[in-house]
Design an enzyme around this catalytic site. Structure first.
Site: not given
Ligand code: NAD
Length: 490
Positions: A157, A255, A288, A461
Site C-alpha cells: 500500500n 508495524e 493502516c 519507528e
Molecule cells: P502482508 O503481511 O501480506 O505482506 C507484507 C509483506 O510481507 C510483503 O512484502 C510480503 O511479501 C511479505 N511476506 C508475506 N509472507 C511472508 C513470510 N512468510 N515471510 C516473510 N515475508 C512475508 O501485508 P500486505 O497485504 O502486503 O499489506 C497490508 C497490511 O499492512 C495491512 O494489514 C496494513 O494495515 C499493514 N500496514 C501497516 C502499516 C503500519 O505502519 N502499521 C503501514 C502500512 C500497511
C-alpha cells in the site's frame, strides 16, 4: 542476463540488485496494473541462491560501511536522497501504475518524504554516537553500534514511503540492508536500487531481492545471519515472522494493521470532522493509520452523517494517474473480493448501508466509498481490518462509552478525536493506541514515535526509536579512580 521492463514509459529492472549488480531469476511472477488489469511484466522470484548471495554480499559490505563514522556515511546518503529526487517522475508513474496510488499524492507527498526519510536520518545519526553518562565512579560511553545485516520487508500500500522509512535509519546507523519488496507492487523498490547505485553506495550495502513472501521473504527472515527484521504488513504474516526470527533470537520491529477509532464528540466542529472523515477513503481506504471506526455522539450523529455524506458525494473516483482523482482502485482482485465479502456478511447480519456498499462502475477493482451502520461491537466488520474504502459508524451517549468502544478491539494503532480541544485531548489520552490525532489527521514528524500496541505491532519507528532498534547499544565503562580488584565489589 538482466532485462528491463517498460511501464508507463519508464524503464525499470524486474530483477534483483545484489552486491551492486542486477541479477535475474529463471523463475518469475506476473504483476498487474490495478487500474485496468493490464500485465505490467514478469518479476524475478528470489530463490535460496539469491537469498544466500544477498546475505553474503551484505555481510561482506558490513565491515567497511559500519567502520565509517556517521559523518562519513552522510554524503553517500545525501546523494542517495538526491538520486531519488532525480527519479521523482519515474517513481510517481511506477507506483501509480503498480499500486494504484494517486499520482498527485506520490508527487506532493510520497517522493519528497522518501527523500527526507534518507537525508533526515543521515543527519540525525550525527548525534547518535557515544552518548556519555557521568557518575561518581565512572565515565559510561554509551555507544550505538550498527547491528549487522538488516532485512526490510514492506507491504504494497505504500512501498516507497515505507521502504525508505526503514532503510534511512538502518543505513545511517551503519547497517547493510536487504529489501524484500511487496510482490503486488515491487517497481519503485527496484528503482530505489538504481538510485542507490547512482549515488555510489558501495556494493552490498543495499540489496533488493524480489519475490513472494511465502518463498523469498520466509527464507530471509529465518536466516540466523540476519541481525534485525524490520517488517510492515499484516498480523498473520507478522506472527509467522516473529516465530521464524524468534527461533534465532533475532529482534523484529513489527508495524501492523489497524482498526482505529474516529471519535466525534458532542462539541465537535461537525463540518471539520466530516471533511477529515472523507479523507479516510484516501488510497481507497488501504491506509493502516486511517480512522475506520466512526464513533459519533448520538446528539450530533444526524448532522454528522448528512455533512459527511455531502463530502463523500463530491469525491472523485477514477484513474489515479489523473491529477483530479481522489479515490483510486483496490490493489488486487483478491482484495476486492475480501472487502466486498465484509460488506455482504455485515448486511446479511442486519447492518445498514448509509452510502456505497457495492462495486464502483469505474472499473473491475473499484469499490464505492462505503459507510456501514447498525452494528454491534462484536461484529466482524467492527473487529477486523477491512483495508478498503469501507468504514463503520456507531453511536455513543457519554465519553466513557466512546472510550470503551474505541478500546474494544484487539488493534491499537492510531485514532482521531474531534471535539472542543481540551475535551477531545482528555478523551484522546484515554484511547489505547500508539498515537492519536486531536482535531486533525495525518500530522507526522520524523522525530516522533510511530507504531502500535496490542495486535497493531511491536516497537516504535521514528527518531531515536528507529536507531534504538537498528543499533546494538553498548556501555563502555571507564572508572574515574584506579580500580582495585576485590571479591566484595559488586
Ligand atoms: P502482508 O503481511 O501480506 O505482506 C507484507 C509483506 O510481507 C510483503 O512484502 C510480503 O511479501 C511479505 N511476506 C508475506 N509472507 C511472508 C513470510 N512468510 N515471510 C516473510 N515475508 C512475508 O501485508 P500486505 O497485504 O502486503 O499489506 C497490508 C497490511 O499492512 C495491512 O494489514 C496494513 O494495515 C499493514 N500496514 C501497516 C502499516 C503500519 O505502519 N502499521 C503501514 C502500512 C500497511
Amino acid at each position: 542476463m538482466s532485462r528491463m521492463l517498460e511501464v508507463a514509459g519508464v524503464a525499470v529492472s524486474p530483477d534483483h540488485y545484489i552486491g551492486g549488480q542486477r541479477i535475474a531469476s529463471d523463475k518469475t511472477f506476473e504483476i498487474f496494473c490495478p487500474i485496468d488489469q493490464q500485465v505490467l511484466g514478469h518479476i524475478s522470484e528470489g530463490t535460496a541462491e539469491h537469498v544466500e548471495a544477498a546475505i553474503v554480499a551484505a555481510q561482506q559490505a558490513f565491515p567497511a560501511w559500519s567502520a565509517l563514522s556517521a559523518a562519513e556515511r552522510k554524503p553517500y546518503l545525501d546523494r542517495f536522497a538526491e538520486e531519488i529526487g532525480k527519479r521523482a517522475d519515474a517513481l510517481c508513474l511506477l507506483e501509480s501504475n503498480d499500486a494504484g496510488v494517486l499520482l498527485s499524492r506520490m508527487r506532493h507527498g510520497v517522493v519528497p518524504r522518501a527523500m527526507l526519510n534518507i537525508s533526515w536520518f543521515a543527519q540525525h545519526a550525527l548525534d547518535l554516537q557515544n552518548r556519555p553518562i557521568e557518575t561518581e565512579q565512572a565515565h559510561h560511553i554509551v555507544r550505538h553500534d550498527p547491528a549487522g545485516v538488516v532485512v526490510v520487508i514492506t507491504p504494497w500500500n505504500a512501498p516507497l514511503m515505507l521502504s525508505t522509512w526503514k532503510l534511512g535509519p538502518a543505513l545511517a546507523a551503519g547497517n547493510t540492508c536487504i529489501l524484500k519488496p511487496p510482490e503486488w507492487a515491487p517497481l519503485t523498490c527496484s528503482l530505489l536500487a538504481d538510485a542507490a547505485h547512482a549515488a555510489g553506495l558501495p556494493p552490498g550495502v543495499f540489496n533488493v531481492v524480489q519475490g513472494t513472501g511465502a518463498n523469498t521473504g520466509a527464507k530471509l527472515v529465518s536466516d540466523p545471519r540476519i541481525a534485525r527484521v524490520s517488517f510492515t504488513g499484516s498480523v498473520p504474516t507478522a506472527k509467522w515472522i516473529a516465530q521464524s526470527a524468534g527461533a534465532n533470537l533475532v529482534p523484529c520491529s513489527l508495524e501492523l494493521g489497524g482498526k482505529s477509532p474516529f471519535i466525534v464528540l458532542e462539541d465537535a466542529d461537525i463540518d471539520s470532522a466530516a471533511a477529515t472523515g472523507a479523507l479516510m477513503y484516501r488510497n481507497a481506504g488501504q491506509v493502516c493509520l486511517a480512522g475506520t471506526r466512526f464513533l459519533v455522539h448520538e446528539k450530533v450523529v444526524d448532522a454528522f452523517i448528512a455533512t459527511m455524506r455531502a463530502y463523500v458525494e463530491k469525491l472523485v473516483v477514477g484513474d489515479p494517474r489523473d491529477e483530479t482523482t481522489e479515490v483510486g482502485p483496490v490493489i488486487h482482485p483478491k482484495q476486492v473480493e475480501r472487502v466486498l465479502g465484509f460488506v455482504e456478511r455485515a448486511v446479511a447480519a442486519g447492518a445498514q448501508v448509509l452510502w456505497g456498499g457495492a462495486a464502483h462502475p469505474f472499473g473491475a477493482q473499484y469499490i464505492q466509498p462505503t459507510m456501514i451502520t447498525n452494528l454491534q461491537q462484536s461484529d466482524e466488520i467492527v473487529q477486523n481490518e477491512v483495508f478498503g474504502p469501507v468504514l463503520t459508524l456507531q453511536t455513543f451517549a457519554s465519553d466513557d462509552e466512546a472510550i470503551t468502544l474505541a478500546n474494544g478491539t484487539d488493534f491499537g494503532l492510531g485514532g482521531v478525536c474531534y471535539g472542543e480541544t481540551a475535551h477531545a485531548t482528555a478523551v484522546a489520552e484515554q484511547v489505547r493506541t500508539g498515537f492519536i490525532w486531536v482535531n486533525s489527521f495525518g500530522i507526522r514528524d520524523l522525530a516522533a514515535p510511530f507504531g502500535g500496541i496490542k495486535r497493531s505491532g511491536i516497537g516504535r519507528e521514528g527518531g531515536d526509536w528507529s536507531f534504538e532498534f537498528f543499533c546494538d547499544v553498548k556501555d563502555v565503562v571507564v572508572p574515574k579512580k584506579p580500580f582495585k580488584a576485590s571479591f566484595s565489589h559488586r
